[in-house]
Scaffold this active site. Structure first.
Site, PDB file in Angstrom:
ATOM      1  CE  LYS A 127      -4.248  -1.457   1.987  1.00  0.00           C
ATOM      2  NZ  LYS A 127      -5.198  -1.141   3.137  1.00  0.00           N
ATOM      3  CG  HIS A 130      -0.811   6.529   5.218  1.00  0.00           C
ATOM      4  ND1 HIS A 130      -0.397   7.134   6.458  1.00  0.00           N
ATOM      5  CD2 HIS A 130      -1.208   5.317   5.569  1.00  0.00           C
ATOM      6  CE1 HIS A 130      -1.094   6.372   7.430  1.00  0.00           C
ATOM      7  NE2 HIS A 130      -1.263   5.284   7.016  1.00  0.00           N
ATOM      8  CG  HIS A 133       2.630   4.145   7.429  1.00  0.00           C
ATOM      9  ND1 HIS A 133       2.362   3.456   8.314  1.00  0.00           N
ATOM     10  CD2 HIS A 133       1.642   3.850   6.344  1.00  0.00           C
ATOM     11  CE1 HIS A 133       1.269   2.573   8.161  1.00  0.00           C
ATOM     12  NE2 HIS A 133       0.879   2.912   6.923  1.00  0.00           N
TER      13      HIS A 133
END
Length: 565
Positions: A127, A130, A133
């Protein structure tokens, strides 16, 4: 300033007390602060008067005020400003200056070291990385660096999300797109992400795809050897790519954990323990739940028998305590996950683990609007690449650039410095808006300013023609600009303790910007090249000490100090 000087003052205070107290010299150390005084050539250490009166009583405090001056303590008075009442100890200036120049870059002696586990960054494989993180990575790295500097035993841990139903979608996507093994090895995060997106698009048109993904994950969790081997291979490639990106941020983890480690097989002993302790019961729909306070039910196993993220976190916490016997475990995760960590602690408490109160959720606010300039889905690598490229452009435009423009490593370090400082100068729990122009601006309080000041100090040491003295001569550096800078250097340790107490990097960032201001004022007055050699060597020592403090502070924040830019 050293522990030695603080211990001397602490001992004098304890010896002066007329009534017995449980307070020790060690307890006093974090309370002793460098005083700000309007008189530029005096140095003071302060103790909070109100706090001492509360803990020791007024008679004992009166005893402190009767301490006799000596070769180190010149005078003792009470002072009051708008906020606080203090006991002020004026310290003999030559002793204070010598102590600061010899010891201010070293951490205080840690007589009570703690064992800390810090769980941070923790992106989901396949993923986009983002911005939650990214903040977790930057803040967690700072907290780890700071506690290591203060001589605590720290384990930096990255808990990679590689489990759950979404990974059934990845398996479906890989089966459908059929990327080669070389493709996955070369660019694992992007290939797995593309597979995930592709499977989700298929599921929008055909509901059977979602059921297929659930079945794939169920099979994986129950231990299909072929699927498990493929999965381990994908995760190893992904970890290697992440490590290369983390390296650019100056982040090195002591350990990587995978969520998949805590699969059904590993979790079963935890569920058995819950059953033995009568913590769980099965609902009519087949869910396994824990009843906690206020009648709330926390599910641990879904009705189809698969585990939840919380279940895996319970198993991971037990595993980590058994391995590290930690005094604290910090989870650096955004504020939206508060309920999750409340539930985690509630389950562990219900299981009668007394160490459950050693778990702490270190919350932070969100970054709004961070993406590449193209606005595309963001992997951390994309953000760092864009920072580097924009920094190269600024270096080309600047007449002050000292390194070859083709040195992209310097540009990369400058770009990363900007991103880190832009984040850490904010209050941790504050949301903020991200704009490229603000992050990469050359003027103002930015990462570039810290790097520029460090480079300027390094250049002075290299090119001034002076040499550091064999012996410190405090009487030669008593100019107001020198004494103000020395006082600021002496505050380094107390800023570190305050930053650690509040887990707020912005306190250290603000301190370093103030330090840069004092360095630049001293630069204008304290000439080195044109000064008498003996005076020049003492001034050079002051500036080289300032560079070391600035450099240590930058490294704690996660920056790599440059010598040229």
């Amino acid at each position: 300033m050293s522990t030695k000087l603080k211990l001397y003052l602490g001992r004098k205070v304890i010896e002066s007390l007329t009534k017995a107290t449980s307070l020790t010299t060690i307890d006093l150390l974090p309370l002793i602060c460098v005083g700000n005084t309007a008189v530029t050539n005096t140095f003071e250490l302060h103790l909070p008067l109100t706090l001492l009166e509360d803990q020791l009583g007024v008679p004992n405090v009166n005893g402190i005020l009767k301490i006799q001056p000596d070769d180190i303590i010149k005078s003792i008075v009470t002072k009051k400003d708008r906020a606080n009442r203090k006991i002020s100890f004026e310290i003999e200036k030559t002793i204070f200056i010598q102590d600061v120049l010899e010891n201010c870059t070293q951490p205080d002696i840690n007589l009570k070291p703690k064992t800390l586990v810090i769980d941070f960054s923790s992106p989901n494989i396949a993923k986009p990385f983002h911005m939650g993180h990214l903040r977790s990575t930057i803040i967690g790295n700072f907290i780890g660096n700071l506690n290591s500097f203060l001589h605590h035993k720290v384990t930096k841990l990255n808990y990679l999300g590689d489990w759950g139903t979404q990974f059934g979608f990845i398996k479906v996507g890989v089966d459908e797109l059929k990327p080669s093994k070389e493709d996955i090895k070369r660019n694992p995060l992007k290939v797995l992400y593309d597979s995930y997106v592709h499977a989700n698009k298929l599921a929008e048109k055909d509901p059977k795809v979602a059921e297929r993904a659930r079945q794939e994950f169920n099979r994986l969790e129950k231990g299909s050897p072929e699927d498990a081997n493929h999965w381990k291979e994908y995760m190893q490639y992904s970890k290697q790519e992440l490590e290369a990106t983390y390296k650019r941020l100056g982040v090195v983890f002591d350990e990587y954990n995978f969520e998949s480690t805590y699969n059904a097989k590993k979790i079963q002993p935890v569920l058995d323990l819950c059953n033995e302790k009568h913590v769980t019961h099965k609902e009519s729909d087949g869910k396994l739940v824990v009843d906690v306070d206020n009648g709330k039910k926390i599910p641990l196993v879904k009705s189809d028998g698969s585990t939840l993220y919380l279940t895996r976190d319970v198993a991971a916490a037990i595993d980590r305590f058994n391995k590290y016997d930690f005094d604290k475990m910090l989870y650096i995760v955004d504020s939206s996950q508060s309920d999750h960590f409340t539930a985690l602690k509630a389950v562990l408490r219900k299981m009668n683990f007394p160490w459950s109160d050693r778990l702490f959720h270190v919350k932070f606010g969100r970054i709004r609007g961070m993406s590449t300039r193209k606005g595309t889905a963001v992997f951390l690598k994309d953000i760092l690449d864009e920072c580097r490229d924009l920094m190269i452009k600024k270096q080309i435009e600047s007449p002050n650039t000292r390194v070859p423009i083709d040195n992209s490593n310097v540009s990369d370090i400058l770009g990363v410095s900007c991103v880190i400082i832009n984040d850490l100068k904010q209050r941790r729990q504050k949301d903020y808006d991200f704009t490229w122009d603000k992050v990469l601006q050359v003027q103002g309080d930015t990462g570039i300013r810290l790097q520029y000041t460090h480079c300027r100090l390094y250049s002075l040491e290299k090119n001034s023609g002076a040499f550091n003295p064999k012996k410190i001569a405090p009487q030669l550096i008593l100019e107001p600009e020198a004494t103000i800078l020395i006082r600021e250097l002496a505050r380094f340790q107390e800023i570190l303790y305050r930053s650690n107490e509040q887990l707020e990097a912005c306190l250290l960032v603000t301190y370093l910007f103030h330090l840069c201001n004092h360095i630049n004022r001293a630069f204008k007055v304290l000439q080195v090249k044109s000064a008498d050699p003996e005076v020049a060597s003492q001034r050079l020592l002051l500036f080289s000490t300032a560079r070391r403090v600035l450099g240590e502070g930058m490294k704690i924040l996660g920056l790599q100090p440059l010598n040229e830019m």
